[in-house]
Design an enzyme around this catalytic site. Structure first.
Site, mmCIF file in Angstrom:
data_model
loop_
_atom_site.group_PDB
_atom_site.id
_atom_site.type_symbol
_atom_site.label_atom_id
_atom_site.label_comp_id
_atom_site.label_asym_id
_atom_site.label_seq_id
_atom_site.Cartn_x
_atom_site.Cartn_y
_atom_site.Cartn_z
ATOM 1 N N TYR A 1 0.827 -1.198 0.000
ATOM 2 C CA TYR A 1 0.000 0.000 0.000
ATOM 3 C C TYR A 1 0.875 1.268 0.000
ATOM 4 O O TYR A 1 2.008 1.253 -0.468
ATOM 5 C CB TYR A 1 -0.973 -0.047 1.173
ATOM 6 C CG TYR A 1 -2.042 -1.104 1.003
ATOM 7 C CD1 TYR A 1 -3.302 -0.779 0.514
ATOM 8 C CD2 TYR A 1 -1.791 -2.447 1.298
ATOM 9 C CE1 TYR A 1 -4.289 -1.741 0.334
ATOM 10 C CE2 TYR A 1 -2.766 -3.420 1.120
ATOM 11 C CZ TYR A 1 -4.011 -3.056 0.644
ATOM 12 O OH TYR A 1 -4.978 -4.022 0.459
ATOM 13 N N LYS B 1 -0.693 -30.852 -6.139
ATOM 14 C CA LYS B 1 -1.993 -30.742 -5.468
ATOM 15 C C LYS B 1 -2.013 -31.575 -4.184
ATOM 16 O O LYS B 1 -3.029 -32.126 -3.787
ATOM 17 C CB LYS B 1 -3.108 -31.200 -6.409
ATOM 18 C CG LYS B 1 -3.260 -30.355 -7.666
ATOM 19 C CD LYS B 1 -3.746 -28.946 -7.380
ATOM 20 C CE LYS B 1 -5.199 -28.901 -6.993
ATOM 21 N NZ LYS B 1 -6.090 -29.241 -8.085
ATOM 22 N N ARG C 1 -3.881 -18.661 5.954
ATOM 23 C CA ARG C 1 -4.958 -19.475 5.392
ATOM 24 C C ARG C 1 -5.166 -20.803 6.117
ATOM 25 O O ARG C 1 -6.274 -21.321 6.158
ATOM 26 C CB ARG C 1 -4.721 -19.687 3.892
ATOM 27 C CG ARG C 1 -5.123 -18.459 3.081
ATOM 28 C CD ARG C 1 -4.878 -18.651 1.618
ATOM 29 N NE ARG C 1 -3.470 -18.482 1.295
ATOM 30 C CZ ARG C 1 -2.930 -18.796 0.127
ATOM 31 N NH1 ARG C 1 -3.686 -19.315 -0.823
ATOM 32 N NH2 ARG C 1 -1.659 -18.600 -0.114
ATOM 33 N N GLU D 1 -22.643 -44.590 -2.271
ATOM 34 C CA GLU D 1 -21.793 -44.206 -3.403
ATOM 35 C C GLU D 1 -21.765 -45.346 -4.418
ATOM 36 O O GLU D 1 -21.451 -46.484 -4.066
ATOM 37 C CB GLU D 1 -20.376 -43.900 -2.905
ATOM 38 C CG GLU D 1 -19.311 -43.794 -3.962
ATOM 39 C CD GLU D 1 -19.602 -42.731 -5.007
ATOM 40 O OE1 GLU D 1 -19.375 -43.001 -6.205
ATOM 41 O OE2 GLU D 1 -20.075 -41.631 -4.633
ATOM 42 N N ALA E 1 -19.511 -32.786 -1.827
ATOM 43 C CA ALA E 1 -20.820 -32.355 -1.310
ATOM 44 C C ALA E 1 -21.416 -33.429 -0.411
ATOM 45 O O ALA E 1 -21.881 -33.136 0.698
ATOM 46 C CB ALA E 1 -21.765 -32.044 -2.476
ATOM 47 N N CYS F 1 -10.805 -17.644 -0.529
ATOM 48 C CA CYS F 1 -11.036 -16.758 0.616
ATOM 49 C C CYS F 1 -10.626 -15.330 0.295
ATOM 50 O O CYS F 1 -11.293 -14.366 0.710
ATOM 51 C CB CYS F 1 -10.280 -17.275 1.848
ATOM 52 S SG CYS F 1 -8.514 -17.536 1.581
ATOM 53 N N CYS G 1 -6.674 -22.806 -2.709
ATOM 54 C CA CYS G 1 -7.525 -22.418 -3.830
ATOM 55 C C CYS G 1 -7.670 -20.909 -3.943
ATOM 56 O O CYS G 1 -8.156 -20.411 -4.963
ATOM 57 C CB CYS G 1 -8.898 -23.063 -3.696
ATOM 58 S SG CYS G 1 -9.842 -22.453 -2.272
#
Length: 647
Positions: free
Chosen positions: A175, A430, A321, A412, A393, A350, A347
């Site tokens: 800044y 990953k 994070r 499943e 989910a 946020c 990812c």
């Protein structure tokens, strides 16, 4: 204790911390009318309760008259005694848990300003383009305005001390403060520009003003960039010189990060950036001065942090994070329960959400930002809930339903939990996603209220036989396969299948990936890990990775360039032939792109057949995740939590 160095007490100036873990600044946009809210206080309280040694707040401005920006992000202003009560609530709450708290105090915004107000032009050290609107330039601050900013800065520090803060974090990264320090932005011809001595004058005057208001023994932490990460920006050598000139000023610690808003993959590391991106740079500063340092930038776990401390690479570890995903990770690490820590998958959702004027949220922890709501209440009417599909989910909703006291059947149709997380977790870069998959499986496998049934396809007949009180459909999505001639050839592979069942002998040396969205790009990087060199991404859209969120996309494009992965855009797949593929451009002209192997990564399509067959026959039924429409992990997880709360 498993990590003795990480959890030993340590000092920053006159302030003693219970451990060496620092919650680094992360603005979550939980403010209202430029004020901290109960939502923000509860967010910090949970991290104090979880074991942080020091919390550094997000960006708080010292004044709003000369530099009223940015308006979009809602940074709190601490410019009068009337604000003390808001911040005292925060400091007193944090102190209950033996955690210290520093205020990240900013003298201004500068070129990070958002859309200019009609009567207030953004200000800066010089007339320089705004970051997001290069056609708009800042107005150069007058010397009288600089003096006023310095005075306001010291006053705000005094107010912060009165509100119970334990340290002042002098925010000179990215800044206005950083813009004064850096010749790429500071073009002044007076005593505030030119030489490093002059460019440091604003910083030194701010420190002097702080000292006049808080005393000589009150701890100060100075936050600066190690380097800016772009041509013409500040390099490490000058940062070392800045640190040397700060050493005589009784600075408690330096908080060191790499990058700038012009090189955000360094400032906000993604999965495509190496671990400890700032460690080696920060160590060079540590060797040059006797000021304790806090290093920041993708420190993956407690073991990594312990090693840095043991090797003397840093004095404190700055982490943001991982505290978003799991506020209790310090306590869990101290107890040797690392498998219980909910990992960050990098990812950057946020932070990306805040950039686009939304409140922050997390892809894996839907309770982040909802701490003020309290824990999920136990149900007074336990139900048997059938969850169809065990992707992110399905597993998430099953976890929270079970924690509330419901009995869950998690069915499943495949033989493995995970859904699309399985292939997403395959590439070596990953590893955080792989850790998240392990964590999520552990949550449902170890919960006695969850009955897992693999190789079980949910059909209307199955639902009739089980007779659940409620059904949650999480059947996800399947790869979209374009209907073009040659799609069934033996040299054609689906990206999702290739990632899970990769066999080197089945993939040639010359590879074309049809579809340059996230899946296609990450498949290309995975193939580079396997030693494949000739890889071309092909897409009908005009640019690569257009479905990737802003912050991650910048980093992904840099990685693709670094790995020399080719891309050809604006081309539509017409046919797959033995020699490769035939594509058509916008003018209707066709051409052949040679390839030994063709990989299809043309997106996903919703699998909503079960929901459609049950919605009129089942009294309580919900659909979440990709079966509504293919989206991101964050959408599936947030929807799962919302549904788990209301059943």
């Amino acid at each position: 204790m498993k990590y003795p160095k990480l959890f030993e007490p340590a000092n920053i100036g006159s302030m003693t911390l219970k451990n060496r873990i620092v919650l680094s600044p992360l603005h979550a946009n939980f403010t209202v009318c430029d004020k901290y809210t109960d939502r923000f206080v509860k967010y910090y309280e949970e991290r104090a309760k979880g074991g942080a040694g020091l919390i550094i707040t997000a960006h708080i401005k010292a004044e709003k008259d000369i530099d009223p920006y940015p308006k979009t992000f809602g940074y709190p202003i601490f410019d009068s005694a009337a604000e003390i009560k808001y911040f005292t609530d925060l400091t007193e709450t944090v102190h209950k848990y033996g955690t210290k708290i520093a205020i990240e105090l900013s003298p201004g915004t500068g070129r990070i300003a958002d859309e200019p107000l009609p009567d207030k032009r953004p200000v800066g050290p010089s007339e320089i383009p705004l970051l997001t609107m290069p056609d708009v330039k800042t107005r150069e601050l007058t010397k009288d305005e600089i003096k006023q900013l310095v005075k306001s800065y010291g006053k705000a520090a005094g107010l912060a001390k009165a509100a119970g803060f334990d340290a002042i974090y002098v925010h000179f990264l990215a800044y206005l403060g950083d813009q004064f320090l850096s010749s790429c932005w500071n073009h002044r011809q007076d005593e505030y520009g030119g030489s490093l001595e002059n460019r440091m004058r604003f910083l030194l005057e701010c420190i002097e003003s702080v000292r006049a208001n808080v005393g000589d023994d009150f701890p100060l932490i100075v936050g600066i960039a190690l380097d800016h990460g772009f041509a013409g920006g500040r390099e490490l050598e000058e940062t070392i010189e800045i640190a040397k000139r700060l050493e005589p000023l009784n600075i408690g610690a330096l908080h060191l990060r790499r990058g700038s808003y012009d090189a955000m993959s360094l400032l906000i590391p993604t999965p495509y950036v190496k671990d400890g991106i700032a460690v080696d740079y920060a160590y060079e500063v540590k060797k040059a001065v006797n000021i304790p340092i806090i290093v920041d930038g993708k420190l993956p776990n407690a073991a990594y942090c312990e090693k840095l401390l043991e090797e003397g690479k840093t004095d404190f570890v700055g982490i943001a994070r991982q505290f978003v995903t799991d506020p209790y990770w310090p306590k869990k690490a101290k107890a040797g329960k690392e498998d219980d820590i909910l990992p960050c998958i990098r990812c950057v959702q946020c932070i990306n959400r805040v950039f686009f004027s939304k409140s922050s949220a997390c892809s894996v922890n839907p309770q982040f930002g909802r701490e003020f709501e309290g824990p999920l209440p136990k149900t007074k009417e336990p139900k048997q809930v059938l969850v169809a599909g065990a992707g992110p989910a399905g597993m998430t909703v099953a976890k929270f339903l079970a924690e509330r006291g419901h009995s869950v059947i998690l069915a499943e149709k495949s033989g493995e939990l995970g859904g699309h997380l399985i292939e997403a977790a395959v590439p070596a870069y990953k590893k955080e996603t792989a850790a998240y998959l392990r964590w999520l499986k552990k949550q449902v496998e170890e919960n006695p209220n969850v009955d897992i049934r693999l190789n079980t396809e949910v059909t209307p007949e199955f639902v009739s036989s089980v007779r659940p009180d409620a059904v949650v459909v999480c059947t996800g999505s399947a790869p979209y396969v374009p209907a073009v001639p040659g799609i069934d050839r033996s040299n054609v592979k689906l990206a999702t299948n290739l990632l899970v069942n990769y066999k080197d002998e089945e993939v040639g040396d010359k590879i074309v990936i049809v579809g340059a969205g996230l899946v296609g790009c990450e498949t290309a990087l995975f193939l580079k890990e396997q030693g494949k060199k000739d890889i071309t991404l092909v897409d009908m859209l005009p640019e690569v990775a257009q479905d990737v969120i802003y912050l991650a996309r910048l980093s992904l494009l840099e990685k693709l360039q670094e790995e020399q992965i080719n891309s050809r855009t604006g081309l539509k797949l017409k046919e797959i032939i033995p020699e490769g593929i035939i594509v058509e451009n916008e003018k209707g002209e066709t051409q052949t792109i040679n390839a030994d192997t063709v990989i299809i990564a043309t997106g996903l399509t919703s699998d909503n057949k079960l929901y459609e067959s049950l919605k009129d026959e089942t009294e309580e039924i919900y659909a979440i995740g990709d079966c509504i429409s293919p989206r991101k992990f964050i959408d599936a997880v947030q929807e799962a939590y919302a549904i788990a709360k209301i059943i």
